[in-house]
Design a protein around this motif. Structure first.
Motif, short mmCIF file in Angstrom:
data_model
loop_
_atom_site.label_atom_id
_atom_site.label_comp_id
_atom_site.label_asym_id
_atom_site.label_seq_id
_atom_site.Cartn_x
_atom_site.Cartn_y
_atom_site.Cartn_z
N ALA A 80 0.98 -1.16 0.13
CA ALA A 80 -0.13 0.09 -0.05
C ALA A 80 0.75 1.30 -0.04
N PHE A 81 1.87 1.24 0.66
CA PHE A 81 2.78 2.28 0.83
C PHE A 81 3.42 2.71 -0.58
N ARG A 82 4.14 1.70 -1.16
CA ARG A 82 4.45 1.81 -2.57
C ARG A 82 3.58 2.21 -3.45
N ALA A 83 2.13 2.26 -3.43
CA ALA A 83 1.26 2.49 -4.30
C ALA A 83 0.86 3.72 -4.24
N ARG A 84 1.30 4.43 -3.02
CA ARG A 84 0.92 5.90 -2.73
C ARG A 84 1.51 6.76 -3.87
N PRO A 85 0.72 7.67 -4.18
CA PRO A 85 1.18 8.77 -5.37
C PRO A 85 2.78 9.26 -4.73
N PRO A 86 3.45 9.44 -6.02
CA PRO A 86 4.79 10.04 -5.67
C PRO A 86 4.89 11.13 -4.90
N ALA A 87 4.02 12.09 -5.38
CA ALA A 87 4.05 13.34 -4.79
C ALA A 87 3.53 13.83 -3.43
N PRO A 90 6.58 11.77 2.66
CA PRO A 90 6.44 10.58 3.01
C PRO A 90 5.60 10.40 4.41
N MET A 91 5.50 11.18 5.33
CA MET A 91 4.62 10.70 6.42
C MET A 91 3.10 10.67 5.96
N THR A 92 2.78 11.61 5.03
CA THR A 92 1.35 11.16 4.47
C THR A 92 1.16 9.85 3.86
N ALA A 93 2.13 9.60 3.07
CA ALA A 93 2.03 8.19 2.37
C ALA A 93 2.08 7.13 3.48
N LEU A 94 2.86 7.23 4.44
CA LEU A 94 2.81 6.26 5.56
C LEU A 94 1.39 6.20 6.12
N ARG A 95 0.88 7.10 6.81
CA ARG A 95 -0.25 7.17 7.30
C ARG A 95 -1.37 6.33 6.42
N ARG A 96 -1.22 7.18 5.24
CA ARG A 96 -2.51 6.60 4.23
C ARG A 96 -2.43 5.04 3.96
N ALA A 97 -1.08 4.69 3.79
CA ALA A 97 -1.02 3.21 3.67
C ALA A 97 -1.40 2.53 4.88
N MET A 98 -1.13 2.72 6.08
CA MET A 98 -1.68 2.32 7.27
C MET A 98 -3.29 2.15 7.37
#
Length: 224
Positions: A80-87, A90-98
């Motif tokens: 899920a983290f790898r699938a987050r948009p590159p823009a 990092p913390m936003t991507a980690l939280r949304r992946a969780m």
């Protein structure tokens, strides 16, 4: 009667999944009620009505079945983290992946409830042999996350410590909130999400701003 292509194979796979799930549930219930060391393979297999040999077709050891749920959760989280948009920062991507991992928890871990998962996590932390494995696994996962953040941000991980610092802070909060949740009375997934989000919201202010402190003597003055 016309043979339906693929049906036998499909039924076999369904039976295999059901057997694996039954063995997993049996093992986790036994581990968390009588202890990891005290549980035998035969005890795990007996409620499922399979042999010890059949158990080893699905799991290489008791240790492997003990970490089956964490393995799945970590895999889903990392994907899920790898699938987050590159823009995304990092913390936003980690939280949304969780969050995405929480939302699919029941589907991804073969019906294991969050409460049983947490009971098993608490057992792992209190069992020296399993705790040693957990520490090694956690270190490896943190390094994978740091490497992925460095890749996303175009950083040299050996020259820039920020990915490792961020991952250490994030995973530290996850471990702390897991313990708080496990010690509380509400073992629902919603409670875990709420506690974790509240603590992650405090992470930034705890690191970059001065903390509010009571004035010296304020307590004594207020008492008079």
């Amino acid at each position: 009667m016309r043979h339906v292509s693929g049906e036998p194979g499909g039924l076999r796979e369904l039976k295999k999944r059901r057997t694996r799930t039954a063995l997993l549930h049996s093992a986790l219930e036994l581990f968390t009620t009588q202890g990891f060391e005290a549980t035998t393979i035969d005890q795990i297999a007996e409620p499922v009505e399979v042999s010890q040999r059949t158990f080893f077709r699905y799991f290489a050891s008791k240790e492997e079945v003990a970490f089956a749920v964490p393995d799945t959760v970590e895999s889903h989280f990392f994907d899920a983290f790898r699938a987050r948009p590159p823009a995304e920062p990092p913390m936003t991507a980690l939280r949304r992946a969780m969050r995405a991992t929480w939302e699919t928890f029941g589907e991804s871990v073969e019906g294991v409830s969050p409460a049983l998962h947490m009971r098993m996590y608490q057992l792992i932390e209190s069992t020296p042999a399993l705790l040693a494995v957990l520490m090694c696994r956690s270190a490896a996962m943190e390094e994978r996350l740091a490497e992925e953040i460095a890749r996303r941000e175009g950083l040299d991980l050996d020259a820039d410590p920020r990915p490792r610092v961020l991952v250490a802070a994030f995973t530290g909060v996850m471990r702390a909130t897991g313990r708080i949740w496990g010690a509380g009375g509400d073992t629902s997934a919603a409670s875990l999400r709420r506690i974790t989000e509240e603590h992650l919201d405090r992470l930034g202010p705890a690191l970059v701003t001065a903390w509010d402190r009571p004035e010296p003597g304020a307590g004594a003055a207020g008492a008079t």
